[in-house]
Design an enzyme around this catalytic site. Structure first.
Site, PDB file in Angstrom:
ATOM      1  N   TYR A  72      18.841  -5.098 -12.228  1.00  0.00           N
ATOM      2  CA  TYR A  72      20.267  -5.413 -12.041  1.00  0.00           C
ATOM      3  C   TYR A  72      20.788  -6.165 -13.257  1.00  0.00           C
ATOM      4  O   TYR A  72      21.825  -5.804 -13.827  1.00  0.00           O
ATOM      5  CB  TYR A  72      20.419  -6.255 -10.770  1.00  0.00           C
TER       6      TYR A  72
ATOM      7  N   ILE B 255      31.402   4.926  -0.774  1.00  0.00           N
ATOM      8  CA  ILE B 255      30.516   6.010  -0.333  1.00  0.00           C
ATOM      9  C   ILE B 255      30.501   6.077   1.197  1.00  0.00           C
ATOM     10  O   ILE B 255      30.172   7.106   1.778  1.00  0.00           O
ATOM     11  CB  ILE B 255      29.092   5.766  -0.904  1.00  0.00           C
TER      12      ILE B 255
ATOM     13  N   ASP C   8      31.819   9.040  -4.296  1.00  0.00           N
ATOM     14  CA  ASP C   8      30.534   8.704  -4.934  1.00  0.00           C
ATOM     15  C   ASP C   8      30.874   8.255  -6.353  1.00  0.00           C
ATOM     16  O   ASP C   8      31.348   9.062  -7.163  1.00  0.00           O
ATOM     17  CB  ASP C   8      29.631   9.956  -4.947  1.00  0.00           C
TER      18      ASP C   8
ATOM     19  N   LYS D  67      23.597  -5.011 -16.059  1.00  0.00           N
ATOM     20  CA  LYS D  67      24.830  -5.784 -16.285  1.00  0.00           C
ATOM     21  C   LYS D  67      24.944  -6.189 -17.755  1.00  0.00           C
ATOM     22  O   LYS D  67      26.023  -6.149 -18.342  1.00  0.00           O
ATOM     23  CB  LYS D  67      24.872  -7.015 -15.376  1.00  0.00           C
TER      24      LYS D  67
ATOM     25  N   GLY E  74      32.294  -3.145  -0.236  1.00  0.00           N
ATOM     26  CA  GLY E  74      31.230  -4.109  -0.563  1.00  0.00           C
ATOM     27  C   GLY E  74      31.688  -5.537  -0.354  1.00  0.00           C
ATOM     28  O   GLY E  74      32.813  -5.785   0.102  1.00  0.00           O
ATOM     29  N   GLN E  75      30.812  -6.480  -0.747  1.00  0.00           N
ATOM     30  CA  GLN E  75      31.107  -7.891  -0.481  1.00  0.00           C
ATOM     31  C   GLN E  75      32.383  -8.333  -1.212  1.00  0.00           C
ATOM     32  O   GLN E  75      33.273  -8.934  -0.611  1.00  0.00           O
ATOM     33  CB  GLN E  75      29.937  -8.774  -0.964  1.00  0.00           C
TER      34      GLN E  75
HETATM   35  C1  VAH Z   1      22.777 -10.896  -6.421  1.00  0.00           C
HETATM   36  N1  VAH Z   1      24.851 -11.740  -5.441  1.00  0.00           N
HETATM   37  O1  VAH Z   1      22.191 -11.809  -5.865  1.00  0.00           O
HETATM   38  C2  VAH Z   1      24.301 -10.992  -6.559  1.00  0.00           C
HETATM   39  C3  VAH Z   1      24.680 -11.711  -7.810  1.00  0.00           C
HETATM   40  C4  VAH Z   1      24.253 -13.666  -9.263  1.00  0.00           C
HETATM   41  C5  VAH Z   1      23.852 -12.964  -8.037  1.00  0.00           C
HETATM   42  O2  VAH Z   1      24.630 -10.890  -8.920  1.00  0.00           O
HETATM   43  O3  VAH Z   1      22.199  -9.947  -6.865  1.00  0.00           O
END
Ligand code: VAH
Length: 312
Positions: free
Chosen positions: A140, A33, A50, A144, A9-10
């Site tokens: 998201y 993955i 996974d 978190k 990932g990034q």
């Molecule tokens: C996003 N780059 O844009 C992520 C990050 C605060 C942004 O969590 O979802």
């Protein structure tokens, strides 16, 4: 040994390369993955994994004698709005897998990334404090915020040594943008070089907390190397950096590419960005483990454009 889950990932890509440089290639097992870029795949051991499969992680931990895990796999904000339940399960099941391995003493240390996405529309927007109202409105952000609560619970109840950072938007050139709302600030550099023009999906005055990837990687290694007693916050640390709008980043790009043009076509991601703070107060990270960011918008822009040119 160190295991990076979500190594392609990034953040994972650059974190894997940095940890391999620091500890030796064979000490850092990359897993994801799907396979990653050549530099990552050719620099050390890789396992297809996974992150929602507890047994698969446990097998890798036992086989490679892993004692530290960086769990970097997640579905980011924009994509998770399209697939809420898939986003929730990936982000939560993977965290419980790793926390339970630590609870059962199969690993001794965990890093888990949180995000400024834990903040919501009712959070104070400028210099957002470490402890404040948090009513996230994205899948998201909810995952978190919940993850932070579980990290603190596992630390207090089971003594798990889990450490976490609320990353701002991260800007890097080694991996393509991956479904984040802040990724306009990555795409803009690619388009500036390729087409000398960019249509921003956020409005011109949308200020967001951002950071160049080199700073974020240094912060990650720094919090993991700090003595356990220095880590007073076991949910997740605010991490400040820079804060800018699409209009401001375009102006700095124009200094390097005078003919660059930007226009604006806000889409569904505008609502996500509007729910987040515009700048972050990271006093606690400064006090507890000496955090200080180095890149500003000008030095980041030079690093991004030079980095992209070096890859083309
Ligand atoms: C996003 N780059 O844009 C992520 C990050 C605060 C942004 O969590 O979802």
């Amino acid at each position: 040994k160190i295991l990076i889950i979500g190594a392609c990932g990034q953040i994972g890509t650059e974190l894997t390369l940095a940890l391999r440089k620091k500890h030796g290639n064979q000490q850092v097992i990359a897993s994801d993955i799907r396979e990653g870029n050549e530099e990552l795949m050719n620099s050390g051991p890789f396992e297809t994994l996974d992150a929602t499969n507890y047994k698969a992680i446990e097998d890798i931990v036992l086989h490679h004698e892993v004692n530290e895990v960086y769990l970097m796999a997640a579905m980011l904000s924009a994509t998770a709005e399209k697939f809420p339940m898939r986003g929730w399960h990936l982000n939560m099941d993977s965290l419980f897998n790793v926390l339970n391995l630590a609870k059962d003493k199969k690993i001794t240390k965990v890093f888990w990334p949180s995000s400024i996405a834990v903040f919501g529309p009712s959070t104070p927007k400028t210099n957002t404090p470490q402890t404040t109202v948090m009513e996230p409105t994205t899948v998201y952000g909810i995952s978190k915020q919940t993850g932070e609560r579980w990290c603190e619970y596992y630390h207090n109840k089971y003594g798990v040594d889990v450490r976490s950072i609320r990353y701002p938007g991260l800007i890097s050139y080694k991996t393509p943008p991956g479904g984040g709302t802040t990724d306009y600030a990555v795409e803009i550099y690619h388009k500036a070089l390729e087409e000398k023009a960019y249509t921003s999906f956020l409005s011109k005055n949308t200020a967001l907390p951002m950071m160049f990837m080199d700073d974020a990687i240094r912060a990650t290694i720094s919090i993991m190397e700090a003595p356990a007693e220095a880590i007073k916050i076991r949910s997740s640390y605010n991490l400040g950096g820079i804060s800018f709008t699409p209009e401001e980043i375009a102006a700095v790009i124009k200094n390097e590419i005078p003919e660059f043009k930007i226009d604006y076509a806000p889409d569904f991601r505008q609502e996500i960005a509007d729910s987040w703070p515009s700048s972050i107060d990271d006093t606690e990270a400064q006090n507890d483990w000496n955090w200080k960011h180095e890149f500003d918008l000008n030095t980041m822009t030079k690093a991004m454009l030079n980095g992209l040119k070096s890859l083309s």
